[in-house]
Design a protein around this motif. Structure first.
Motif, PDB file in Angstrom:
ATOM      1  N   ALA A 109     -18.813   2.978   6.309  1.00 46.94           N
ATOM      2  CA  ALA A 109     -19.873   2.566   7.103  1.00 46.94           C
ATOM      3  C   ALA A 109     -19.907   0.919   7.672  1.00 46.94           C
ATOM      4  O   ALA A 109     -18.774  -0.088   6.618  1.00 46.94           O
ATOM      5  N   GLY A 110     -19.924   0.495   8.721  1.00 48.66           N
ATOM      6  CA  GLY A 110     -20.190  -0.336   9.036  1.00 48.66           C
ATOM      7  C   GLY A 110     -18.259  -0.834   9.475  1.00 48.66           C
ATOM      8  O   GLY A 110     -18.518  -2.256  10.035  1.00 48.66           O
ATOM      9  N   GLY A 111     -17.655  -0.468   9.379  1.00 50.52           N
ATOM     10  CA  GLY A 111     -16.498  -0.182   9.855  1.00 50.52           C
ATOM     11  C   GLY A 111     -16.273  -0.363  11.160  1.00 50.52           C
ATOM     12  O   GLY A 111     -17.280  -0.182  12.077  1.00 50.52           O
ATOM     13  N   SER A 112     -14.784  -0.806  12.646  1.00 51.16           N
ATOM     14  CA  SER A 112     -14.200   0.030  13.539  1.00 51.16           C
ATOM     15  C   SER A 112     -13.210   0.984  13.641  1.00 51.16           C
ATOM     16  O   SER A 112     -12.398   0.399  12.656  1.00 51.16           O
ATOM     17  N   ARG A 125     -23.163  -1.325  20.049  1.00 50.51           N
ATOM     18  CA  ARG A 125     -22.052  -1.154  19.161  1.00 50.51           C
ATOM     19  C   ARG A 125     -20.978  -0.619  19.628  1.00 50.51           C
ATOM     20  O   ARG A 125     -19.758  -1.036  18.925  1.00 50.51           O
ATOM     21  N   ASN A 145     -17.442  -0.414  16.657  1.00 49.89           N
ATOM     22  CA  ASN A 145     -18.078  -1.749  16.063  1.00 49.89           C
ATOM     23  C   ASN A 145     -19.422  -0.991  15.057  1.00 49.89           C
ATOM     24  O   ASN A 145     -20.026  -0.145  15.803  1.00 49.89           O
ATOM     25  N   SER A 146     -19.343  -1.318  13.948  1.00 49.04           N
ATOM     26  CA  SER A 146     -20.378  -1.064  12.847  1.00 49.04           C
ATOM     27  C   SER A 146     -21.668   0.365  13.084  1.00 49.04           C
ATOM     28  O   SER A 146     -22.446   0.672  13.298  1.00 49.04           O
ATOM     29  N   LEU A 147     -20.290   1.317  12.315  1.00 49.44           N
ATOM     30  CA  LEU A 147     -20.049   2.148  12.837  1.00 49.44           C
ATOM     31  C   LEU A 147     -21.137   2.863  11.885  1.00 49.44           C
ATOM     32  O   LEU A 147     -21.309   2.687  10.389  1.00 49.44           O
ATOM     33  N   LYS A 148     -21.551   4.153  11.600  1.00 45.94           N
ATOM     34  CA  LYS A 148     -22.860   4.473  10.491  1.00 45.94           C
ATOM     35  C   LYS A 148     -22.611   5.530  10.755  1.00 45.94           C
ATOM     36  O   LYS A 148     -21.471   6.592  11.764  1.00 45.94           O
ATOM     37  N   ASP A 160     -22.307   8.492  13.257  1.00 43.58           N
ATOM     38  CA  ASP A 160     -21.407   8.101  14.451  1.00 43.58           C
ATOM     39  C   ASP A 160     -20.512   9.676  13.669  1.00 43.58           C
ATOM     40  O   ASP A 160     -20.085  10.019  15.234  1.00 43.58           O
ATOM     41  N   SER A 169     -21.047   6.703   3.939  1.00 45.39           N
ATOM     42  CA  SER A 169     -21.598   6.261   3.488  1.00 45.39           C
ATOM     43  C   SER A 169     -21.365   5.433   2.369  1.00 45.39           C
ATOM     44  O   SER A 169     -20.248   5.786   1.371  1.00 45.39           O
TER      45      SER A 169
END
Length: 119
Positions: free
Chosen positions: A14-17, A67, A84-87, A90, A119
């Motif tokens: 999470a938060g990665g790209s 994002r 970007n800013s993956l959750k 997604d 996560s």
């Protein structure tokens, strides 16, 4: 016939790209638009992003605005989806699709690439 080949999926925190690519080949023509859809397990397929070839206009699904960025490379009939800013939400199979004309639907589809966000 048109073939769409996706690449770039994988596992990310999470938060990665990630960057997905989709290359169209087979039939020589200029698409009206290409786009990305996704389908999470147990859910309906949803629109993620699309781009038109004539004027480079883009549009995004509400859940990804700000994002994700969709771009294209005309010479290669390729689109790129920078995520970007993956959750974790997604997480899904992402499908590339192509629309031949303005009035047609997305009639050509790739086989999909899995994106998993931990996560």
């Amino acid at each position: 016939q048109v073939q769409l080949v996706e690449s770039g999926g994988g596992l990310v925190q999470a938060g990665g790209s990630l960057r997905l690519s989709c290359a169209a080949s087979g039939r020589t023509f200029t698409p009206y638009a290409m786009g990305w859809f996704r389908q999470a397990s147990g859910k309906q397929r949803e629109f993620v992003a699309g781009i038109t070839w004539q004027n480079n206009s883009t549009n995004y699904g509400d859940s990804v605005k700000g994002r994700l960025t969709l771009s294209r490379e005309n010479a290669k009939n390729t689109v790129y989806l920078q995520m970007n800013s993956l959750k974790p939400e997604d997480t899904a199979v992402y499908y590339c699709a192509l629309k031949s004309t303005r009035l047609s639907g997305y009639g050509y589809w790739g086989q999909g690439t899995q994106v998993t966000v931990s996560s």
